[in-house]
Design a protein around this motif. Structure first.
Motif, short mmCIF file in Angstrom:
data_model
loop_
_atom_site.label_atom_id
_atom_site.label_comp_id
_atom_site.label_asym_id
_atom_site.label_seq_id
_atom_site.Cartn_x
_atom_site.Cartn_y
_atom_site.Cartn_z
N ARG A 38 0.81 -1.09 0.09
CA ARG A 38 0.07 -0.04 -0.04
C ARG A 38 0.78 1.31 0.03
NH1 ARG A 38 -2.74 -3.76 3.00
NH2 ARG A 38 -5.15 -3.86 2.22
N GLY A 39 2.16 1.06 -0.25
CA GLY A 39 3.22 2.28 -0.21
C GLY A 39 3.66 2.51 1.04
N ALA A 40 4.68 3.57 1.37
CA ALA A 40 5.32 3.62 2.36
C ALA A 40 4.43 5.11 3.22
CB ALA A 40 6.66 4.04 2.27
N SER A 41 4.44 5.10 4.41
CA SER A 41 4.19 6.14 5.16
C SER A 41 4.93 6.13 6.48
CB SER A 41 2.66 6.12 5.62
OG SER A 41 2.30 5.12 6.51
N GLU A 42 5.68 7.45 6.73
CA GLU A 42 6.41 7.54 7.96
C GLU A 42 5.83 7.78 9.12
OE1 GLU A 42 8.69 10.88 6.48
OE2 GLU A 42 9.58 9.86 4.68
N LEU A 43 6.50 7.38 10.08
CA LEU A 43 5.61 7.09 11.33
C LEU A 43 5.17 8.29 11.96
CD1 LEU A 43 8.31 4.76 13.65
CD2 LEU A 43 6.10 4.27 12.61
N ARG A 47 -1.04 9.40 7.07
CA ARG A 47 -1.52 9.22 5.64
C ARG A 47 -2.74 9.35 5.26
NH1 ARG A 47 -2.66 4.49 4.31
NH2 ARG A 47 -2.80 3.69 2.11
N ALA A 48 -3.20 10.06 3.97
CA ALA A 48 -4.56 10.22 3.71
C ALA A 48 -5.32 8.67 3.40
CB ALA A 48 -4.45 10.62 2.27
#
Ligand code: HEC
Ligand code: HEC
Length: 154
Positions: A38-43, A47-48
Motif C-alpha cells: 500500500r506504499g510507505a508512510s513515515e511514522l 497518510r490520507a
C-alpha cells in the motif's frame, strides 16, 4: 589516568553522536525504508485514507474458489458494529434470528471451540466475523495472482 578516561569517554560520545545522525539521514521517517504494497508512510506522518471501496448491490454471492473458504459478504456492512457490546451480524445470522431475517445461518463450526467442544452460543474464536468474511468489492488484486479454483468447485 583520570584525564585519559575522560578523553576516551568524550571521543566515544562524539563517535556515537555521528553514528546516530548518519542513521537519521539514512532513515528519516524511522521506517527503515520498509514499504508495503500500500506504499510507505513515515511514522510521524498521517497518510490520507484510501478511497472507500464500492460494494455493488445485487451482484449475488461470488462462488468459492476453494473448499472451506469463508463465503464473501454479498451486502454492504457500513455501520455494522462488531464490538464487545454488540454484534450486528448476529442480529441477522444467528440461529435465533436467521429465519426471520431471511439470512443464512452461521454454520455449526461457528459454535465450536478449538478443542471441538460445541457451545450453545457463538464461539469466541468466531465472534469477530470480519476476521474471515470480507465484503465483495470490485477491487484489483494487489499482486499478480494465478490461483486456480480447485477442480471440485469448477
Ligand atoms: C440486516 C440483516 C443482515 C445483517 C445485519 C448482516 N447480514 Fe449478512 N446476509 C444477510 C442476508 C439476507 C444474506 C443473504 C444474501 C443476501 O440477500 O444479501 C446475507 C449473506 C451473508 C453472507 C453470505 C452467506 C453465504 O452463504 O454465502 C455472509 C458471509 C454474510 N452475510 C456475513 C455478514 C457479516 C460478517 C455481517 C456483519 C458485518 C452481516 N452479514 C450482517 C443479512 C444480514
Ligand atoms: C475464523 C474464521 C471465521 C470467523 C471469525 C467467522 N466465520 Fe463464518 N465461516 C467461516 C468459514 C471457514 C465458513 C465456511 C465453512 C464453515 O461453514 O465453517 C463460514 C461460513 C459462514 C456462513 C455460511 C454458512 C453456510 O451454511 O453456508 C455464514 C453465513 C457465516 N460464516 C457468517 C459468519 C458470521 C455472522 C460471523 C461472526 C459472528 C462469522 N461467520 C465468523 C469462517 C469464519
Amino acid at each position: 589516568m583520570k584525564r585519559l578516561v575522560l578523553a576516551v569517554m568524550a571521543v566515544g560520545m562524539l563517535v556515537a553522536g555521528a553514528v546516530q545522525s548518519a542513521e537519521e539521514l539514512h532513515n528519516p521517517g524511522g521506517i527503515g525504508g520498509v514499504e508495503s504494497l500500500r506504499g510507505a508512510s513515515e511514522l510521524e506522518a498521517t497518510r490520507a485514507a484510501d478511497a472507500m471501496k464500492r460494494f455493488p448491490r445485487d451482484q449475488g454471492t461470488i462462488d468459492s474458489d476453494y473448499v472451506y473458504q469463508p463465503p464473501l459478504v454479498p451486502h454492504t456492512i457500513r455501520n455494522y458494529e462488531v464490538s464487545l457490546n454488540a454484534n450486528k451480524c448476529l442480529a441477522c445470522h444467528s440461529w435465533k434470528n436467521a429465519n426471520e431475517m431471511g439470512a443464512t445461518k452461521i454454520s455449526v463450526t461457528h459454535y465450536q471451540t478449538r478443542e471441538g467442544q460445541v457451545l450453545s452460543d457463538v464461539s469466541p474464536r468466531r465472534y469477530f466475523c470480519l476476521q474471515c468474511h470480507v465484503p465483495q468489492a470490485d477491487a484489483k488484486p494487489l499482486v499478480e495472482n494465478e490461483f486456480q479454483r480447485v477442480d471440485a468447485l469448477r
